[in-house]
Design an enzyme around this catalytic site. Structure first.
Site, mmCIF file in Angstrom:
data_model
loop_
_atom_site.group_PDB
_atom_site.id
_atom_site.type_symbol
_atom_site.label_atom_id
_atom_site.label_comp_id
_atom_site.label_asym_id
_atom_site.label_seq_id
_atom_site.Cartn_x
_atom_site.Cartn_y
_atom_site.Cartn_z
ATOM 1 C CD GLU A 1 -36.542 9.869 -27.564
ATOM 2 O OE1 GLU A 1 -37.289 10.856 -27.523
ATOM 3 O OE2 GLU A 1 -35.567 9.780 -28.360
ATOM 4 C CG ASN B 1 -40.431 10.958 -25.437
ATOM 5 O OD1 ASN B 1 -39.985 10.038 -24.752
ATOM 6 N ND2 ASN B 1 -39.890 11.290 -26.600
ATOM 7 C CE LYS C 1 -37.319 14.794 -26.517
ATOM 8 N NZ LYS C 1 -37.198 13.872 -27.670
ATOM 9 C CD GLU D 1 -39.590 13.715 -30.107
ATOM 10 O OE1 GLU D 1 -39.780 13.792 -28.879
ATOM 11 O OE2 GLU D 1 -38.465 13.640 -30.625
ATOM 12 C CB CYS E 1 -33.981 12.476 -27.298
ATOM 13 S SG CYS E 1 -33.440 12.437 -29.037
ATOM 14 C CG ASN F 1 -35.195 6.538 -30.595
ATOM 15 O OD1 ASN F 1 -35.610 5.582 -31.242
ATOM 16 N ND2 ASN F 1 -35.144 6.516 -29.266
#
Length: 305
Positions: free
Chosen positions: A47, A107, A124, A143, A169, A194
């Protein structure tokens, strides 16, 4: 018909704030060459593989924020990775921050085939963290501030002789992610992450970070009859230790390969997509055993307010 091939997880050590995209791409190219030398036909990168994990900082300057995103893919700095993939005849998965022409921020991960062509994209959906400055944290996880929730659903792509899906993730922690990909026919799921070793809101769970990572992936694979290649960015990155622990998991839930370091490292395993039927024809035969009429609460609208 045999549908066996070698996959590689290309774990990456830390990328610091001042490191250039060119330096990250050079590292990825070295990992790709290593994966190819081991016979891999597909290599999976983490990621946000082109930069440090920038959501750990609270930023208000739009130009500074935009600097962490890619407005085109490939672009000049990433083109060498695409060129090498085409020259070697190897496909890859890459995670990065995407800024669209309409000014939207995601993302994102892409799937690239052996010719260097993008054949799949995922954005994502399960965004963790928070939106506003929380200075009490040793590092932040913003995020929800910097990305929109993905708008592409959980697509499954025809690639590498089978059906491939992607997630990113935090998505891996949610059983709905895996079930949607399983219902879509995915046979191999590729993903990057991550994940920090320290979780500020619940530090009593820090010792479980490796365990929960593997638990989520193994359960998702077993309950949906899919392979998975899950690849980390690892090591001490700008004061935040990332867990690493990249794995390749079989449809039985068994771990076939696991990273041993917190740096740049290749792990490989041979996958046989035909083995997905071992689970799907038996314990998790969806057509025979699922009872979706009893699962209404799972898809009830999210509460507002």
């Amino acid at each position: 018909m045999s549908r066996k091939f070698v996959v590689a997880g290309a774990q990456m050590g830390p990328i610091q704030r001042g490191d250039s995209r060119a330096s990250a791409v050079a590292r990825m190219c070295a990992l790709m060459r290593d994966a190819h030398a081991r016979g891999a036909e597909l290599v999976v990168f983490p990621e946000l593989a082109l930069t440090t994990f920038f959501p750990r900082w609270f930023m208000t300057d739009r130009a500074e924020i935009d600097g962490w995103f890619e407005t085109a893919m490939p672009n000049a700095e990433v083109q060498p990775l695409f060129d090498l993939a085409r020259d070697l005849g190897i496909g890859f998965h890459l995670g990065y921050g995407e800024l669209t022409a309409e000014g939207r921020y995601f993302n994102t991960a892409i799937l690239v085939d052996r010719t260097g062509a993008i054949v799949g994209k995922y954005r994502k959906i399960h965004l963790p963290g928070h939106r506003e400055d929380e200075p009490w944290r040793p590092f932040q996880h913003l995020e929800k501030r910097y990305f929109e929730k993905g708008d592409l659903g959980f697509p499954v792509f025809d690639a590498f002789g089978g059906k491939l899906g992607m997630c990113i993730c935090n998505d891996r922690r949610w059983p709905e992610t895996w079930r949607m990909l399983g219902l879509g026919g995915a046979e191999l799921v590729v993903l990057g992450y991550n994940t920090p070793l320290h979780y500020p809101p619940a530090p009593e769970h820090d010792h479980l970070q490796y365990f929960h990572n593997e638990l989520s992936i193994q359960a998702g694979c077993y309950q949906n009859g899919v392979w998975a290649v899950a690849v980390a960015k690892a090591g001490m990155e700008e004061g935040s230790e990332l867990i690493g622990g990249s794995v390749i998991v079989a449809p039985t839930g068994e771990i076939l390969a696991r990273a041993a370091t917190s740096g740049d490292e290749i792990i490989t395993a041979e996958v046989d997509l035909n083995r997905c039927s071992e689970t799907r024809a038996n314990v998790f035969n969806f057509a025979l055993h699922r009872e979706p009429q009893d699962y209404a609460a799972i898809t009830a609208p999210k509460p507002t307010g």
